[in-house]
Design an enzyme around this catalytic site. Structure first.
Site, mmCIF file in Angstrom:
data_model
loop_
_atom_site.group_PDB
_atom_site.id
_atom_site.type_symbol
_atom_site.label_atom_id
_atom_site.label_comp_id
_atom_site.label_asym_id
_atom_site.label_seq_id
_atom_site.Cartn_x
_atom_site.Cartn_y
_atom_site.Cartn_z
ATOM 1 N N LYS A 80 10.953 2.717 -5.245
ATOM 2 C CA LYS A 80 10.663 1.531 -4.437
ATOM 3 C C LYS A 80 9.487 0.768 -5.034
ATOM 4 O O LYS A 80 8.383 1.292 -5.126
ATOM 5 C CB LYS A 80 10.298 1.943 -3.009
ATOM 6 N N GLU B 92 -1.942 8.229 -7.682
ATOM 7 C CA GLU B 92 -2.928 7.438 -8.425
ATOM 8 C C GLU B 92 -3.412 6.353 -7.463
ATOM 9 O O GLU B 92 -2.654 5.453 -7.107
ATOM 10 C CB GLU B 92 -2.280 6.851 -9.683
ATOM 11 N N CYS C 193 -6.766 -1.231 -10.822
ATOM 12 C CA CYS C 193 -7.539 -0.098 -10.298
ATOM 13 C C CYS C 193 -8.618 0.334 -11.290
ATOM 14 O O CYS C 193 -9.539 1.052 -10.930
ATOM 15 C CB CYS C 193 -6.614 1.056 -9.955
ATOM 16 N N GLU D 235 -13.599 -0.280 -2.075
ATOM 17 C CA GLU D 235 -12.804 -0.978 -3.085
ATOM 18 C C GLU D 235 -12.432 -2.369 -2.552
ATOM 19 O O GLU D 235 -11.821 -2.494 -1.493
ATOM 20 C CB GLU D 235 -11.519 -0.188 -3.381
HETATM 21 O O1 TXE Z 1 -1.218 -0.866 -0.920
HETATM 22 P P1 TXE Z 1 -0.196 0.209 -0.406
HETATM 23 P P2 TXE Z 1 -1.674 -2.209 -0.212
HETATM 24 C C1 TXE Z 1 -5.629 -0.647 -3.128
HETATM 25 C C2 TXE Z 1 -6.401 -1.948 -2.970
HETATM 26 C C3 TXE Z 1 -5.681 -2.636 -1.875
HETATM 27 C C4 TXE Z 1 -5.336 -1.468 -0.993
HETATM 28 C C5 TXE Z 1 -4.189 -1.692 -0.072
HETATM 29 O O2 TXE Z 1 -7.720 -1.668 -2.555
HETATM 30 O O3 TXE Z 1 -6.474 -3.580 -1.210
HETATM 31 O O4 TXE Z 1 -5.005 -0.433 -1.898
HETATM 32 O O5 TXE Z 1 -3.137 -2.300 -0.774
HETATM 33 C C6 TXE Z 1 4.037 1.589 -0.357
HETATM 34 N N1 TXE Z 1 4.910 5.608 2.729
HETATM 35 N N2 TXE Z 1 -4.643 -0.689 -4.185
HETATM 36 O O6 TXE Z 1 -1.745 -2.058 1.267
HETATM 37 O O7 TXE Z 1 0.200 -0.075 0.998
HETATM 38 C C7 TXE Z 1 4.048 0.082 -0.419
HETATM 39 O O8 TXE Z 1 5.242 -0.431 0.114
HETATM 40 C C8 TXE Z 1 5.371 5.349 1.501
HETATM 41 C C9 TXE Z 1 -4.949 0.040 -5.379
HETATM 42 O O9 TXE Z 1 -0.858 -3.302 -0.726
HETATM 43 O O10 TXE Z 1 -0.773 1.513 -0.733
HETATM 44 C C10 TXE Z 1 3.885 -0.152 -1.900
HETATM 45 O O11 TXE Z 1 5.137 0.025 -2.554
HETATM 46 N N3 TXE Z 1 5.048 4.256 0.808
HETATM 47 C C11 TXE Z 1 -3.729 0.288 -6.184
HETATM 48 C C12 TXE Z 1 2.937 0.964 -2.310
HETATM 49 O O12 TXE Z 1 3.015 1.926 -1.271
HETATM 50 C C13 TXE Z 1 4.212 3.363 1.376
HETATM 51 C C14 TXE Z 1 -2.798 -0.853 -6.322
HETATM 52 C C15 TXE Z 1 1.475 0.548 -2.443
HETATM 53 O O13 TXE Z 1 1.073 -0.132 -1.288
HETATM 54 C C16 TXE Z 1 3.690 3.581 2.653
HETATM 55 C C17 TXE Z 1 -2.571 -1.506 -5.051
HETATM 56 C C18 TXE Z 1 4.082 4.763 3.346
HETATM 57 N N4 TXE Z 1 3.643 5.049 4.574
HETATM 58 C C19 TXE Z 1 -3.512 -1.434 -4.058
HETATM 59 N N5 TXE Z 1 2.880 2.538 2.963
HETATM 60 C C20 TXE Z 1 -3.955 0.990 -7.498
HETATM 61 N N6 TXE Z 1 -4.264 2.279 -7.432
HETATM 62 O O14 TXE Z 1 -3.763 0.438 -8.562
HETATM 63 C C21 TXE Z 1 2.897 1.701 1.914
HETATM 64 N N7 TXE Z 1 3.714 2.188 0.945
#
Ligand code: TXE
Length: 480
Positions: free
Chosen positions: A173, A248, A282, A383
């Site tokens: 996904k 990660e 990140c 962050e």
């Molecule tokens: O990320 P999410 P978000 C950090 C950054 C950002 C914060 C939140 O600080 O402001 O995270 O970002 C899926 N079960 N990073 O809310 O939600 C979601 O659909 C399974 C750092 O946009 O973590 C997407 O495909 N999956 C980071 C993926 O998780 C779930 C890069 C990431 O989204 C889920 C991005 C669940 N319950 C944001 N909930 C990095 N490490 O590079 C969400 N998802």
């Protein structure tokens, strides 16, 4: 336009016929819809993957490698189309998508196409027992890959490529915020001849589609990149089923600058490590610590260099900083800036949203520099994940090491110095999965990639990824 799921080698609508709007960050317009997939869609992806597994896991390494090389070649051939789709979907400058995101997506497939042909396991002779052990590394079965929006195709393929190279079948996904290039990948997979069901791409929200993947009892391993809170939630759901997890997560990475560094190179790279991809990587160095003797000079020069960055439409070739990925994300980042005083800092450059001609409703923000007094402040602890960095001076090595480590994250660190002994001392003591010395984001795909503390568990990259996506089995044979 409507994006579809890619299940069992076919583009299909979501079973519920329910859709989510897809926004163009450069102008705030809705330009398409994506499937709002539910449990049944994930189940269909799972069934296709399960059916394909036996045959794919028995497919010779040469054949797997050939198909993956073909995928890499097709991504390269379609680079202009994919880069344009990425820039439109994510808001990043087109030249960044062209030079970084899409070439890296191709490289991910090509790298693991090669790596799997070199992957080997160990043998242990039990001397004195007339027995030999060898380790069989078998694919896990059906695995889940969930990726974020900041480097969409780049990070999506970084997980999928090792998973399928190792003989697994995948339910994947992409982020619902940036689904477009993962959608386009479907036709590339078909054209490359990847057997049906080996890779199934299901679109939808994290809390429904993502959750369904993580909670599915038949999906035995989850590779996830995203926010730390989401990672913690995934760990909780997966733990009772004893799934293998690679997480990660976020970072709050220090850039530590000593006065003996190569100044011009440091300055140029620090601008990049602060604001590349709108600061939405990140690995960006978001806490800049500068040796006190050089602090004032750095501050003046850094502001001067950052003031040259042009915020603009992603498709304008002179743009350095495009749009942030979404309105909610822009608002989140802006909140840190607007409350800078309360959060322990003072904005010394930037801080305002930008109105770009003909794209007035886009999510643009100036690159922003905030001066802080104390590393314990909110601005240095949380962050922000946007074009925002903090700067502060330090007096000596021990002080800066303590500050660098005094944070809940531990993904990467950047160190600027020409002192070899100091390089070793600091690199060893810093709590991070990656330390760059006199450079930033120089990546060799063979190296272990990941973080410590709240930045996650497990390592991606090279053989580490192939180890994650295989289950080691010890076979002990007594021969006498
Ligand atoms: O990320 P999410 P978000 C950090 C950054 C950002 C914060 C939140 O600080 O402001 O995270 O970002 C899926 N079960 N990073 O809310 O939600 C979601 O659909 C399974 C750092 O946009 O973590 C997407 O495909 N999956 C980071 C993926 O998780 C779930 C890069 C990431 O989204 C889920 C991005 C669940 N319950 C944001 N909930 C990095 N490490 O590079 C969400 N998802």
């Amino acid at each position: 336009m409507n994006i579809k799921n890619y299940i069992n080698g076919e583009y299909v609508n979501p079973v519920s016929d329910s859709w989510i709007d897809n926004y163009n960050p450069s102008n705030g317009e809705i330009y398409g819809q994506i499937p709002n997939s539910i449990n049944e869609d994930v189940e269909n992806g799972y069934k296709a993957a399960k059916n394909a597994f036996l045959s794919w896991s028995e497919t010779s390494l040469d054949e797997r490698s050939k198909i993956m090389s073909k995928i890499a070649q097709l991504i390269t051939e379609k680079l202009p189309e994919l880069a344009a789709a990425e820039a439109k979907d994510n808001g990043k400058p087109l030249h960044v998508a062209k030079s970084i995101d899409i070439p890296r997506a191709a490289a991910n497939f090509q790298f693991f196409a090669n790596a799997i042909t070199q992957f080997a396991s160990e043998a242990h002779e039990s001397v004195g027992h007339n027995a030999i052990n060898f380790t069989l590394r078998q694919p896990i079965g059906v695995v889940g890959c969930i990726s974020p929006w900041n480097l969409p195709l780049y990070l999506f393929t970084w997980k999928i490529a090792p998973a399928i190279a190792a003989g697994n079948c995948v339910v994947a996904k992409p982020s619902e915020i940036t689904p477009m290039t993962a959608y386009l990948l479907g036709e590339i997979l078909t054209e490359a001849g990847l057997p049906k069901g080996v890779l199934n791409i299901v679109h939808g929200l994290g809390t429904t589609t993502g959750q369904a993947i993580v909670a599915h009892p038949g999906i035995k391993a989850i590779s996830f990149t995203g926010g730390t809170q989401t990672g913690a939630h995934i760990a909780k759901v997966a733990a009772p089923m004893f799934k293998k997890l690679s997480l990660e997560l976020g970072g709050k990475n220090p850039a530590i600058i000593f006065a003996d560094c190569d100044y011009d190179e440091m300055l140029q790279t620090t601008v990049r490590s602060s604001f590349a991809n709108q600061g939405q990587i990140c690995l960006c160095g978001s806490r800049i610590f500068v040796e006190a003797s050089m602090y004032q000079k750095f501050k003046i020069d850094f502001i001067a260099a950052v003031s040259k960055l042009k915020v603009g439409n992603p498709f304008d070739t002179s743009t350095d900083i495009g749009a942030l990925v979404s309105r909610p994300h822009l608002e989140k980042v802006k909140k840190y800036i607007d409350n800078a005083a309360q959060y322990g800092g003072k904005v010394i450059f930037g801080g305002a949203t930008v109105s770009v001609d003909n794209s007035e409703d886009g999510y643009y923000l100036e690159p922003t520099i905030i001066e802080v007094q104390d590393n314990s402040c909110t601005l240095n602890q949380e962050e922000i994940f946007g074009p925002v960095v903090t700067i502060m001076p330090f007096n000596d090595e021990n002080e800066v090491l303590a500050m660098a480590n005094d944070v809940s994250y531990g993904l990467s660190a950047t160190l600027w110095t020409n002192d070899l002994k100091r390089t070793m001392r600091v690199s060893k003591q810093i709590q991070a999965g990656i330390v760059w010395v006199n450079t930033w984001l120089l990546r060799d795909l063979r190296t272990p990639f990941g973080g410590v503390k709240n930045s996650g568990v497990g390592r991606e990259g090279g053989f580490e990824a192939l180890r994650f996506f295989t289950e080691p089995k010890n076979i002990c044979i007594k021969y006498n």
